[in-house]
Write a protein that holds these residues in place. Structure first.
Motif, short mmCIF file in Angstrom:
data_model
loop_
_atom_site.label_atom_id
_atom_site.label_comp_id
_atom_site.label_asym_id
_atom_site.label_seq_id
_atom_site.Cartn_x
_atom_site.Cartn_y
_atom_site.Cartn_z
N ALA A 73 47.93 101.32 68.19
CA ALA A 73 49.18 100.94 68.86
C ALA A 73 48.96 100.72 70.36
O ALA A 73 49.72 100.00 71.00
N SER A 74 47.90 101.33 70.90
CA SER A 74 47.56 101.17 72.31
C SER A 74 46.66 99.96 72.55
O SER A 74 46.24 99.71 73.68
N GLY A 75 46.30 99.24 71.48
CA GLY A 75 45.50 98.03 71.62
C GLY A 75 44.05 98.15 71.19
O GLY A 75 43.28 97.20 71.34
N VAL A 76 43.65 99.30 70.67
CA VAL A 76 42.27 99.49 70.23
C VAL A 76 42.07 98.88 68.86
O VAL A 76 42.92 98.99 67.98
N VAL A 77 40.92 98.22 68.68
CA VAL A 77 40.52 97.68 67.38
C VAL A 77 39.24 98.39 66.97
O VAL A 77 38.28 98.45 67.74
N PHE A 78 39.22 98.93 65.76
CA PHE A 78 38.04 99.60 65.23
C PHE A 78 37.21 98.59 64.44
O PHE A 78 37.75 97.86 63.61
N LEU A 79 35.91 98.53 64.71
CA LEU A 79 35.01 97.59 64.05
C LEU A 79 34.04 98.35 63.16
O LEU A 79 33.43 99.33 63.60
N ASP A 80 33.91 97.91 61.93
CA ASP A 80 32.97 98.55 61.00
C ASP A 80 31.54 98.34 61.46
O ASP A 80 31.21 97.33 62.09
N GLY A 81 30.70 99.28 61.11
CA GLY A 81 29.27 99.15 61.39
C GLY A 81 28.63 98.12 60.48
O GLY A 81 29.17 97.77 59.43
N THR A 82 27.50 97.60 60.91
CA THR A 82 26.73 96.65 60.11
C THR A 82 25.31 97.18 59.97
O THR A 82 24.99 98.27 60.46
N GLU A 83 24.46 96.41 59.34
CA GLU A 83 23.05 96.80 59.23
C GLU A 83 22.38 96.88 60.60
O GLU A 83 21.43 97.63 60.80
N ARG A 84 22.86 96.08 61.56
CA ARG A 84 22.22 96.00 62.88
C ARG A 84 22.81 96.92 63.92
O ARG A 84 22.18 97.20 64.93
N ARG A 85 24.06 97.36 63.71
CA ARG A 85 24.70 98.22 64.70
C ARG A 85 25.67 99.16 64.00
O ARG A 85 26.14 98.89 62.91
N GLY A 86 25.98 100.23 64.67
CA GLY A 86 26.93 101.20 64.13
C GLY A 86 28.36 100.76 64.37
O GLY A 86 28.61 99.68 64.92
N PRO A 87 29.30 101.59 64.00
CA PRO A 87 30.71 101.28 64.23
C PRO A 87 31.00 101.17 65.72
O PRO A 87 30.30 101.76 66.55
N ALA A 88 32.03 100.40 66.05
CA ALA A 88 32.35 100.17 67.46
C ALA A 88 33.86 100.04 67.63
O ALA A 88 34.61 99.99 66.66
N VAL A 89 34.28 99.98 68.89
CA VAL A 89 35.69 99.76 69.22
C VAL A 89 35.76 98.66 70.27
O VAL A 89 34.81 98.43 71.02
N ALA A 90 36.90 98.00 70.31
CA ALA A 90 37.16 96.96 71.31
C ALA A 90 38.66 96.95 71.59
O ALA A 90 39.44 97.57 70.86
N MET A 91 39.04 96.21 72.61
CA MET A 91 40.46 96.03 72.90
C MET A 91 40.92 94.73 72.26
O MET A 91 40.20 93.73 72.28
N SER A 92 42.11 94.74 71.73
CA SER A 92 42.69 93.55 71.14
C SER A 92 42.99 92.53 72.23
O SER A 92 43.34 92.89 73.35
N ARG A 93 42.83 91.27 71.91
CA ARG A 93 43.19 90.21 72.87
C ARG A 93 44.69 90.03 72.93
O ARG A 93 45.21 89.46 73.87
#
Length: 80
Positions: free
Chosen positions: A53-73
């Motif tokens: 609700a504060s604008g954070v987007v959670f990104l699933d991990g892949t084979e090349r990188r772990g999970p991550a977060v970003a801000m929504s556009r």
């Protein structure tokens, strides 16, 4: 959980601020950040919902990188 701490940093929230937004205790947020296994699923969902609700987007991990977060556009709380 590094993604949770990173998500908090993206929106400038302290553990106390996030706990208040999510309706959980600061201790719950701290336990989540330490990746302790004794956190109830509904508390995890409340924290995730508050961050999204504060604008954070959670990104699933892949084979090349772990999970991550970003801000929504799109601004927080805006419809897609």
């Amino acid at each position: 959980m590094f993604a949770l701490r990173a998500a908090r940093a993206l929106v400038g929230l302290s553990q106390e601020d996030l706990a208040a937004l999510a309706g959980v205790s600061r201790q719950v947020v701290a336990r989540m950040e330490r990746a302790e296994s004794n956190v109830m699923a509904d508390s995890i969902e409340k924290v995730r919902t508050a961050l999204e609700a504060s604008g954070v987007v959670f990104l699933d991990g892949t084979e090349r990188r772990g999970p991550a977060v970003a801000m929504s556009r799109i601004g927080p709380g805006s419809a897609g």
